[in-house]
Enzyme design. Structure first.
Site, short mmCIF file in Angstrom:
data_model
loop_
_atom_site.label_atom_id
_atom_site.label_comp_id
_atom_site.label_asym_id
_atom_site.label_seq_id
_atom_site.Cartn_x
_atom_site.Cartn_y
_atom_site.Cartn_z
N SER A 1 -2.26 -5.75 0.93
CA SER A 1 -3.26 -4.68 0.87
C SER A 1 -4.45 -5.10 0.03
O SER A 1 -4.30 -5.87 -0.92
CB SER A 1 -2.61 -3.45 0.24
OG SER A 1 -3.58 -2.50 -0.13
N TYR B 1 2.72 0.69 -6.68
CA TYR B 1 2.65 0.28 -5.27
C TYR B 1 1.83 -1.00 -5.14
O TYR B 1 2.28 -1.98 -4.52
CB TYR B 1 2.02 1.39 -4.41
CG TYR B 1 1.61 0.89 -3.05
CD1 TYR B 1 2.55 0.60 -2.06
CD2 TYR B 1 0.25 0.66 -2.75
CE1 TYR B 1 2.16 0.09 -0.83
CE2 TYR B 1 -0.14 0.16 -1.52
CZ TYR B 1 0.82 -0.13 -0.56
OH TYR B 1 0.44 -0.64 0.66
N LYS C 1 2.80 -5.10 -3.97
CA LYS C 1 2.12 -5.96 -2.98
C LYS C 1 1.73 -7.29 -3.63
O LYS C 1 1.92 -8.36 -3.05
CB LYS C 1 0.88 -5.25 -2.41
CG LYS C 1 1.22 -4.07 -1.52
CD LYS C 1 1.97 -4.53 -0.28
CE LYS C 1 2.57 -3.40 0.51
NZ LYS C 1 3.49 -3.79 1.56
P1 NAD Z 1 4.76 3.35 7.38
O1 NAD Z 1 5.40 4.07 6.27
O2 NAD Z 1 4.30 4.14 8.57
O3 NAD Z 1 5.71 2.18 7.90
C1 NAD Z 1 6.61 1.50 7.06
C2 NAD Z 1 7.96 1.51 7.74
O4 NAD Z 1 8.90 0.81 6.92
C3 NAD Z 1 8.52 2.91 7.97
O5 NAD Z 1 8.89 3.05 9.33
C4 NAD Z 1 9.72 2.99 7.05
O6 NAD Z 1 10.75 3.81 7.58
C5 NAD Z 1 10.12 1.53 6.93
N1 NAD Z 1 10.86 1.15 5.72
C6 NAD Z 1 10.49 1.34 4.42
N2 NAD Z 1 11.41 0.78 3.60
C7 NAD Z 1 12.37 0.21 4.40
C8 NAD Z 1 13.55 -0.52 4.16
N3 NAD Z 1 13.98 -0.78 2.92
N4 NAD Z 1 14.28 -0.94 5.22
C9 NAD Z 1 13.88 -0.69 6.49
N5 NAD Z 1 12.75 -0.01 6.78
C10 NAD Z 1 12.01 0.43 5.74
O7 NAD Z 1 3.53 2.52 6.77
P2 NAD Z 1 2.38 1.72 7.51
O8 NAD Z 1 1.10 2.42 7.24
O9 NAD Z 1 2.76 1.40 8.89
O10 NAD Z 1 2.36 0.41 6.62
C11 NAD Z 1 3.07 -0.76 6.98
C12 NAD Z 1 2.95 -1.77 5.86
O11 NAD Z 1 1.56 -2.03 5.61
C13 NAD Z 1 3.53 -1.29 4.53
O12 NAD Z 1 4.13 -2.39 3.88
C14 NAD Z 1 2.31 -0.84 3.77
O13 NAD Z 1 2.50 -0.91 2.38
C15 NAD Z 1 1.26 -1.83 4.25
N6 NAD Z 1 -0.11 -1.34 4.12
C16 NAD Z 1 -0.45 -0.14 4.67
C17 NAD Z 1 -1.75 0.34 4.50
C18 NAD Z 1 -2.14 1.68 5.07
O14 NAD Z 1 -3.16 2.22 4.62
N7 NAD Z 1 -1.42 2.25 6.03
C19 NAD Z 1 -2.70 -0.41 3.79
C20 NAD Z 1 -2.32 -1.65 3.28
C21 NAD Z 1 -1.02 -2.11 3.45
N1 UFG Z 2 -10.20 11.45 0.05
C1 UFG Z 2 -10.79 12.71 0.02
N2 UFG Z 2 -10.06 13.77 0.48
C2 UFG Z 2 -8.79 13.64 0.98
C3 UFG Z 2 -8.20 12.33 1.00
C4 UFG Z 2 -8.93 11.25 0.51
O1 UFG Z 2 -11.93 12.87 -0.40
O2 UFG Z 2 -8.19 14.63 1.38
C5 UFG Z 2 -11.00 10.30 -0.43
C6 UFG Z 2 -10.34 9.52 -1.53
O3 UFG Z 2 -10.55 10.15 -2.78
C7 UFG Z 2 -11.07 8.18 -1.39
C8 UFG Z 2 -11.30 8.06 0.13
O4 UFG Z 2 -11.16 9.38 0.64
O5 UFG Z 2 -12.30 8.27 -2.00
C9 UFG Z 2 -10.31 7.15 0.83
O6 UFG Z 2 -8.99 7.54 0.45
P1 UFG Z 2 -7.67 7.00 1.19
O7 UFG Z 2 -6.50 7.56 0.45
O8 UFG Z 2 -7.76 7.26 2.64
O9 UFG Z 2 -7.78 5.42 1.01
P2 UFG Z 2 -7.66 4.52 -0.31
O10 UFG Z 2 -8.67 3.44 -0.14
O11 UFG Z 2 -7.71 5.30 -1.55
O12 UFG Z 2 -6.16 3.98 -0.19
C10 UFG Z 2 -5.81 3.02 0.78
C11 UFG Z 2 -4.33 2.99 1.03
C12 UFG Z 2 -3.59 2.54 -0.19
C13 UFG Z 2 -4.14 1.25 -0.68
C14 UFG Z 2 -5.63 1.37 -0.87
C15 UFG Z 2 -6.28 0.07 -1.26
O13 UFG Z 2 -3.86 4.28 1.38
O14 UFG Z 2 -2.24 2.35 0.17
O15 UFG Z 2 -6.24 1.78 0.35
O16 UFG Z 2 -6.04 -0.86 -0.28
F1 UFG Z 2 -3.57 0.94 -1.86
#
Ligand code: NAD
Ligand code: UFG
Length: 342
Positions: A128, A153, A157
């Protein structure tokens, strides 16, 4: 090894994993999914089959479980792994830090050890942009310092990156790609799969989408006094389908190689919270009345990628713009107002 791969997706029932499963299958690859459904629903599986044209093998296993993963690798011969499984809620990680360290680090270590035992040599990891912490200059480049994360979190990562990097350094066969995602949003253009967070969404887009359907009653913009063009935070939103395709490019890059490489996966463009709300309003055809609220703890003002390394070495770049991201999110949300209906 043929051009067509058989790939294990840990966390493949989740938001990004399900979209990647579909894109892999559309590209002719085979998919095996391991997920304990802690943050997803098995209801996604028939939809992956519907879009990908084939039923993926599915194992309801915890990736931290050594015996379960050994059993899976004994049954399934795979060429590579994409490791999505992990817990990802930032505020929850502050409250339950040991749960996050145990789940996200044990799963990564267990996976690497089982891969070594079973002769699986390639891994793509979901990292991330949060690993960069707060930097003085933008855009973010892969060679900037990492690890000054503001929450557990983010630390999981950063630590997972180090664990995978060191395993690749010590091995004469492991090839690893660390993908630093920026802000994934959007949904498959079919509207059949999408993001389905449990409870009240933490992230902007799923919240705005649920507000637009009436499922959430008020929309708050957290902070309007940041040093940005309109006072609200700027992020690099990336369409989840572009992100899914980046994983295929990463596999094509690493299979047959040893070592590790890290890539930013973003568009290189930043949009403010207000710009996103306006784009979503156009996509759903409704005025979205928001209220300003205090800053959210831990938010940084601006975050966007320099994605040029991915373009140079992977031949990948994002194709879908913010309008498309909002339209596709709205198709998913309006067709599935309660998500997968858990
Ligand atoms: P998500 O929660 O939708 O998907 C993660 C999946 O992993 C889920 O289906 C959950 O059930 C499964 N899981 C968690 N722990 C597990 C375990 N111990 N064994 C088996 N399954 C397990 O999240 P996502 O948005 O699809 O994110 C996928 C990956 O990308 C995650 O590692 C997340 O941290 C990373 N990531 C997501 C974002 C974002 O904004 N969505 C940003 C940066 C990184
Ligand atoms: N925000 C609002 N109202 C809401 C939700 C969010 O104003 O109801 C704002 C937040 O304060 C922020 C922006 O929208 O200013 C984006 O917020 P997100 O939560 O969508 O995204 P972030 O960048 O804060 O977080 C994401 C991922 C995290 C990761 C981070 C950095 O969700 O897992 O990017 O990579 F850690």
């Amino acid at each position: 090894m043929s051009n067509k791969l058989r790939v294990l997706l840990t966390g493949g029932c989740g938001y990004i994993g399900s979209h990647t499963a579909v894109e892999l299958m559309r590209a002719g690859h085979e998919v095996v999914i391991a997920d304990n459904l802690v943050n997803s629903s098995a209801a996604v599986l028939p939809r992956i089959e519907e879009l990908g044209g084939k039923k993926p093998a599915f194992y309801n296993v915890d990736v931290c479980d050594k015996a379960a993963l050994d059993d899976l690798f004994n049954r399934e011969s795979v060429d590579a792994v994409i490791h999505f499984a992990g817990l990802k809620c930032v505020p929850e990680s502050v409250e339950k830090s040991t749960l996050y360290y145990r789940n996200n680090l044990t799963s990564t270590i267990n996976l690497l050890e089982r891969m070594a035992d079973h002769g699986v040599n390639y891994i793509v990891f979901s990292s991330s942009a949060t690993v960069y912490g707060e930097q003085d200059t933008m855009p973010l480049r892969e060679d900037m310092p990492t690890g000054a994360c503001t929450n557990p979190y983010g630390m999981t990562k950063h630590m997972s990156e180090i664990i995978i990097r060191d395993a690749a350094k010590a091995s004469d066969s492991l090839g690893a790609v660390l993908l630093r995602y920026f802000n994934p949003i959007g949904a498959d253009a079919s509207g059949r799969i999408g993001e389905d967070p449990q409870g009240i969404p933490n992230n902007l887009l799923p919240y705005v989408a649920q507000f637009a359907t009436g499922r959430r009653k008020r929309l708050f913009v957290n902070g309007n006094d940041y040093p940005t063009r309109d006072g609200t935070c700027i992020r690099d939103y990336i369409h989840v389908t572009d992100l899914a395709i980046a994983h295929i490019k990463a596999l094509e890059f690493i299979v047959g190689k040893q070592g590790h490489e890290v890539f930013n996966i973003g568009t290189g463009n930043g949009y403010s919270v207000l710009e996103v709300i306006e784009a979503f309003s156009k996509a759903c055809g409704k005025e979205l009345k928001y209220e300003f609220a205090p800053r959210r703890a831990g938010d940084i003002p601006t975050c966007y990628a320099d994605p040029s390394k991915a373009e140079r070495l992977l031949g990948w770049r994002a194709e879908r713009d913010l309008k498309r991201m909002c339209e596709d999110t709205w198709r998913w949300q309006s067709n599935n107002p309660m998500g997968y209906g858990k």
